[in-house]
Every structure is written in structure tokens, then in C-alpha cells.
Design a protein around this motif. Structure first.
Motif, PDB file in Angstrom:
ATOM      1  N   LYS A 149       0.837  -1.197   0.416  1.00 12.60           N
ATOM      2  CA  LYS A 149       0.065   0.064   0.024  1.00 12.60           C
ATOM      3  C   LYS A 149       0.897   1.370   0.053  1.00 12.60           C
ATOM      4  N   SER A 150       0.378   2.256  -0.882  1.00  9.96           N
ATOM      5  CA  SER A 150       1.477   3.490  -1.114  1.00  9.96           C
ATOM      6  C   SER A 150       0.389   4.702  -0.999  1.00  9.96           C
ATOM      7  N   ASP A 151       1.032   5.888  -0.328  1.00 13.23           N
ATOM      8  CA  ASP A 151       0.051   7.014  -0.401  1.00 13.23           C
ATOM      9  C   ASP A 151       0.134   7.629  -1.712  1.00 13.23           C
ATOM     10  N   LYS A 152       0.552   7.068  -2.733  1.00 11.78           N
ATOM     11  CA  LYS A 152       0.763   7.652  -4.009  1.00 11.78           C
ATOM     12  C   LYS A 152      -0.701   6.966  -4.929  1.00 11.78           C
ATOM     13  N   ASP A 153      -1.237   5.955  -4.200  1.00 12.70           N
ATOM     14  CA  ASP A 153      -2.422   5.585  -4.939  1.00 12.70           C
ATOM     15  C   ASP A 153      -3.595   6.846  -5.452  1.00 12.70           C
TER      16      ASP A 153
ATOM     17  N   GLN B  54       3.056  11.048 -19.613  1.00 15.42           N
ATOM     18  CA  GLN B  54       2.188  10.485 -18.489  1.00 15.42           C
ATOM     19  C   GLN B  54       2.317  11.280 -17.098  1.00 15.42           C
ATOM     20  N   VAL B  55       1.354  11.530 -16.869  1.00 12.52           N
ATOM     21  CA  VAL B  55       1.435  12.017 -15.468  1.00 12.52           C
ATOM     22  C   VAL B  55       0.444  11.440 -14.221  1.00 12.52           C
ATOM     23  N   HIS B  56       0.816  11.488 -13.114  1.00 15.67           N
ATOM     24  CA  HIS B  56       0.240  10.668 -11.933  1.00 15.67           C
ATOM     25  C   HIS B  56       0.143  11.655 -10.871  1.00 15.67           C
ATOM     26  N   TYR B  57      -1.345  11.393 -10.325  1.00 14.62           N
ATOM     27  CA  TYR B  57      -1.748  12.320  -9.395  1.00 14.62           C
ATOM     28  C   TYR B  57      -2.079  11.401  -7.997  1.00 14.62           C
ATOM     29  N   ASP B  58      -2.031  11.981  -6.899  1.00 15.11           N
ATOM     30  CA  ASP B  58      -2.456  11.101  -5.817  1.00 15.11           C
ATOM     31  C   ASP B  58      -3.866  11.314  -5.637  1.00 15.11           C
ATOM     32  N   GLU B  59      -4.479  10.734  -4.453  1.00 17.26           N
ATOM     33  CA  GLU B  59      -5.831  10.821  -4.082  1.00 17.26           C
ATOM     34  C   GLU B  59      -6.448  12.288  -4.022  1.00 17.26           C
ATOM     35  N   ASP B  60      -5.734  13.161  -3.642  1.00 20.35           N
ATOM     36  CA  ASP B  60      -5.826  14.453  -3.247  1.00 20.35           C
ATOM     37  C   ASP B  60      -5.941  15.409  -4.576  1.00 20.35           C
ATOM     38  N   GLY B  61      -5.309  14.707  -5.563  1.00 21.85           N
ATOM     39  CA  GLY B  61      -5.393  15.401  -6.660  1.00 21.85           C
ATOM     40  C   GLY B  61      -4.018  16.225  -7.356  1.00 21.85           C
ATOM     41  N   THR B  62      -2.968  16.005  -6.234  1.00 18.99           N
ATOM     42  CA  THR B  62      -1.789  16.409  -6.155  1.00 18.99           C
ATOM     43  C   THR B  62      -0.843  15.736  -7.280  1.00 18.99           C
ATOM     44  N   MET B  63      -0.247  16.518  -8.188  1.00 22.63           N
ATOM     45  CA  MET B  63       0.536  15.601  -9.182  1.00 22.63           C
ATOM     46  C   MET B  63       1.778  15.116  -8.385  1.00 22.63           C
ATOM     47  N   THR B  64       2.111  13.626  -8.755  1.00 27.39           N
ATOM     48  CA  THR B  64       3.356  13.479  -7.834  1.00 27.39           C
ATOM     49  C   THR B  64       4.387  13.059  -8.657  1.00 27.39           C
ATOM     50  N   GLY B  65       4.392  13.202 -10.151  1.00 26.93           N
ATOM     51  CA  GLY B  65       5.317  13.134 -11.256  1.00 26.93           C
ATOM     52  C   GLY B  65       4.871  13.068 -12.570  1.00 26.93           C
TER      53      GLY B  65
END
Length: 237
Positions: free
Chosen positions: A187-191, A207-218
Motif C-alpha cells: 500500500k502506498s500513499d501515491k494511490d 504520462q502524469v500521475h496524481y495522488d488521491e488528493d489530486g496533487t501531481m506526483t510526477g
């Protein structure tokens, strides 16, 4: 009976010609010798650069396949070389390539070698808005001798969102945009949410990934394409 057979033959020839034309029209990394992908963190700082040399390309039963050799920068001291592949036919693309790994992982495991351990990433080529795609489970290896960690990367509720033109340092591409919900084991907080741009004949463009809060992670971006050989075997961008 002979007349019927001849008529069938006449009708069948255009079908064969159409099928052959469709197969011949498949273009995958044509005349491309090198690709460069760059990953960025949330501050838009470069966390890794990977150079892919197209080592071979050949016809398959239904389309074409290209084999790529990946090396991380700096080229003077490359880490373990890995081999990747992209396959394309009339229906879509299948990617077995490390650039589909979320960009934040190259930062989180900066002291380790990150690669796609197993799993096929499938992408359609024909645009159908809100088309639902099958869930995918990929395994990612993070290793530093002699330890290897395996992370399970799930992409769920995948769907085609739209077609969009994307401008990158490597050029301008007409892309199919796919969104997915992501889940990691352990489990990761980056889901969160993955948004990807794919171009026929090339593969992943952005490719852009966002966490569950909608913050871009990379973010991962295609930053270079070279259509001619250079002395090092890689494109210099």
C-alpha cells in the motif's frame, strides 16, 4: 460450380488486398533509432533520463514489433541495460517498456534500478470516447544487489477520454488520452489517478500521475527522437 468458385474468388481477392494493405500500413518506430524519456518530480526537476536504442524491428503475424535497449544517463557510466519491446497491429499496441512506470518511483527509489518486471500494457488505437478498457496488473522491480523489491501496480477503471494534440521537445503528436485509477501493493500513499497520452507508431508520449488528493506526483515526457545513428548509439539531446 466453376462459375460460383470464380465469383467467390473475385469477391475474396479485394478482401485479401484490403487485409494486406492494412497490415502494410502499420508504422511502428519507422526510421527511429533512438528515443529519450525524462521523468520530473513535483518541482519539475529531472529525476531520471532514459535513452532507448531501437535495436531491431520486424514483422509479426498481425503487425510489427520493435525491440529497444534502455540505458540511464549518464552514458559514460550506464547502469544495467534492459531490453524492452513495443508491438503494434491493426487493433492496438502492447508495451513492455519501463517508461510506463510512474515517474515518482524513480525519485522514491533513486538508489535502485527500477524496471518493469512483468505485465503487458495494452492500448487501443481507434478512438471511441469513454471506451472502457480492461484492468491491468503490472509488476515493477526495484533492485540494488543483492536485494530486489517487487511492487504490484494496478490500473483499474481504464477508459479512453479524448484525442489531443501534445507538444513536446521531441515534436508534436496526435494522441489518444487514457485515464486510470491506480493502486500499489505494498500500500502506498501515491494511490490515485494516471493520465497517459499515446501516439500510434511511437507509444507513450506523456504520462502524469496524481495522488488521491489530486496533487501531481510526477511526470514522464518524451523529450527526444533521433532518426539517425550517432557514435554512442544513443541520441544526444
Amino acid at each position: 460450380m466453376k462459375t460460383i468458385f470464380n465469383l467467390f474468388g473475385i469477391l475474396f481477392i479485394p478482401f485479401l488486398a484490403s487485409a494486406q494493405t492494412e497490415k502494410q500500413s502499420i508504422v511502428l518506430l519507422e526510421e527511429v533509432s533512438n528515443l529519450t524519456y525524462t521523468t520530473f518530480n513535483t518541482e519539475h526537476q529531472i529525476t531520471s533520463e532514459t535513452f532507448y536504442e531501437v535495436t531491431s524491428a520486424f514483422n509479426t503475424l498481425n503487425g510489427k514489433k520493435a525491440v529497444l535497449m534502455a540505458n540511464e544517463k549518464p552514458l559514460e557510466d550506464p547502469v544495467n541495460t534492459t531490453y524492452n519491446s513495443i508491438e503494434q497491429d491493426a487493433s492496438g499496441m502492447t508495451l513492455k517498456i519501463r517508461n510506463i512506470i510512474p515517474a515518482f518511483m524513480f525519485d522514491s527509489y533513486s538508489n535502485m534500478q527500477i524496471n518493469l518486471a512483468s505485465g503487458d500494457f495494452q492500448v487501443p488505437l481507434n478512438f471511441r470516447k469513454d471506451q472502457q478498457l480492461s484492468n491491468l496488473t503490472l509488476k515493477i522491480s526495484a533492485s540494488i544487489t543483492p536485494i530486489t523489491h517487487t511492487i504490484e501496480y494496478k490500473l483499474k477503471e481504464r477508459r479512453v477520454v479524448k484525442k489531443e494534440t501534445v507538444n513536446t521537445p521531441a515534436g508534436t503528436f496526435e494522441c489518444l488520452v487514457i485515464e486510470s485509477k491506480t493502486h500499489f501493493l505494498p500500500k502506498s500513499d501515491k494511490d490515485g489517478i494516471s493520465k497517459q497520452w499515446f501516439a500510434p507508431g511511437i507509444g507513450l508520449i506523456k504520462q502524469v500521475h496524481y495522488d488521491e488528493d489530486g496533487t501531481m506526483t510526477g511526470m514522464t515526457l518524451l523529450t527526444g527522437i533521433n532518426t539517425s545513428e550517432v557514435s554512442s548509439g544513443f541520441a544526444q539531446n
